[in-house]
Write an enzyme that holds these catalytic residues in place. Structure first.
Site, short mmCIF file in Angstrom:
data_model
loop_
_atom_site.label_atom_id
_atom_site.label_comp_id
_atom_site.label_asym_id
_atom_site.label_seq_id
_atom_site.Cartn_x
_atom_site.Cartn_y
_atom_site.Cartn_z
N ASN A 24 0.81 -1.21 0.00
CA ASN A 24 0.00 0.00 0.00
C ASN A 24 0.85 1.27 0.00
O ASN A 24 0.60 2.18 -0.79
CB ASN A 24 -0.93 -0.02 1.22
CG ASN A 24 -1.88 1.16 1.25
OD1 ASN A 24 -1.48 2.30 1.45
ND2 ASN A 24 -3.17 0.87 1.06
N LYS A 58 0.05 8.69 1.80
CA LYS A 58 -1.36 8.35 1.94
C LYS A 58 -2.04 9.54 2.60
O LYS A 58 -2.07 9.68 3.83
CB LYS A 58 -1.53 7.09 2.78
CG LYS A 58 -0.79 5.87 2.24
CD LYS A 58 -1.19 5.50 0.84
CE LYS A 58 -2.61 5.01 0.72
NZ LYS A 58 -2.95 4.57 -0.65
N ASP A 251 -3.56 -0.15 6.03
CA ASP A 251 -4.46 -1.09 5.33
C ASP A 251 -4.03 -2.55 5.42
O ASP A 251 -4.22 -3.32 4.46
CB ASP A 251 -4.59 -0.68 3.85
CG ASP A 251 -5.54 0.50 3.68
OD1 ASP A 251 -6.10 0.97 4.68
OD2 ASP A 251 -5.71 0.96 2.54
#
Length: 290
Positions: A24, A58, A251
């Site tokens: 991720n 992110k 995640d």
């Protein structure tokens, strides 16, 4: 041929599908290189067209305390190292228009996050890099919206665009994948990708010790969603893969374990070969009379 157009054509014609995969978020250079090495080896063994994915930032985390990654400058250096070391294309996401030019110098595919799929200025800035643009469908959007998003990229002078299904909000803390979307998104007249890991997020669905929430997920259903998408006949799969998902900083509940990747891909390739070999049904509605 322009490198972006060449890669785009390779992805469009990949059989039975292409794969965008990786952890991720960039955790460290060593970890990213380790993951890229193993993903490249697995996909090469299976004959899949592969693009390495990871995020340098992110920006849409549930909590301001969540791990976000190394940031733009350091993250792009690491992704460029992956690209040159393992000779693989790179896909990463952008969150602001000002990031597009720098990202376009490293990434082969610029990804537009689902929350931002209608942001015209961002789509146009990404399009102007000339790189392939992968637009994730917003969790709040009907599949028909993606035609408009793809057209924004094309009208900015870039024909290399893809659209990606990643689930639709179903209540406050869950997503659902409607397989019909994978067909309806064909109206965007471009390759259709299925995000088989984010589709199983449970946004803000995990309560944390000491208060607060984070995203949960249903990792065990990744094979189910993947089989469905491949059987429908998508052009590509997007999936996040980690060697230690239980300890992933972002995640973890929806990252697929690296050690199980090959066996899952083998099954999906077998389904894909059968699915791509089938002709689309043409329904004859002429009344039948005895």
């Amino acid at each position: 041929m322009d490198p972006s157009a060449l890669l785009f054509n390779q992805l469009k014609t990949a059989e039975p599908f292409f794969l965008l995969a990786g952890p991720n978020v960039i955790e460290s250079e060593d970890h990213i290189l380790y993951m890229a090495k193993h993903l490249k080896a697995t996909t090469s063994k299976l004959g899949l067209k592969f693009v390495f994915k990871s995020s340098f930032d992110k920006a849409n985390r549930t909590s301001s305390k969540s791990f976000r990654g190394p940031g733009l400058a350091e993250g792009l250096k690491i992704l460029e190292r992956v690209k040159t070391t393992y000779d693989v294309p790179i896909v990463t996401d952008v969150h602001e228009s000002i990031q597009c030019e720098a990202v376009g110098k490293v990434a082969d595919i610029i990804q537009i996050p689902a929350f931002l799929c209608r942001q015209t200025d961002l789509l146009v800035a990404a399009a102007k890099t000339g790189k392939i643009i992968n637009i994730k469908k917003g969790q709040f959007c009907a599949p028909s919206v993606m035609l408009n998003s793809a057209e924004k990229v094309r009208l900015a002078g870039n024909q290399n665009v893809m659209v990606c299904e990643r689930g639709t909000m179903f209540g406050y803390n869950d997503l659902i994948v409607d397989p019909r979307n994978l067909e309806w998104m064909r109206e965007a007249n471009c390759p259709v990708v299925a995000d088989i890991t984010h589709s199983l997020q449970q946004p803000a669905g995990k309560k944390l010790d000491g208060g607060g929430v984070a995203s949960g997920g249903l990792r065990e259903l990744i094979p189910c969603i993947a089989r469905t998408a491949v059987a429908v006949g998508v052009d590509g799969l997007f999936m996040e893969v980690h060697n230690d998902p239980l300890n992933a900083p972002v995640d973890g509940p929806t990252q697929w374990p690296l050690r199980h990747l090959e066996e899952l891909l083998e099954e999906l390739i077998a389904i894909g070969r059968v699915s791509k070999g089938k002709k689309q049904f043409k329904i004859d509605l002429t009344p039948v009379r005895d």
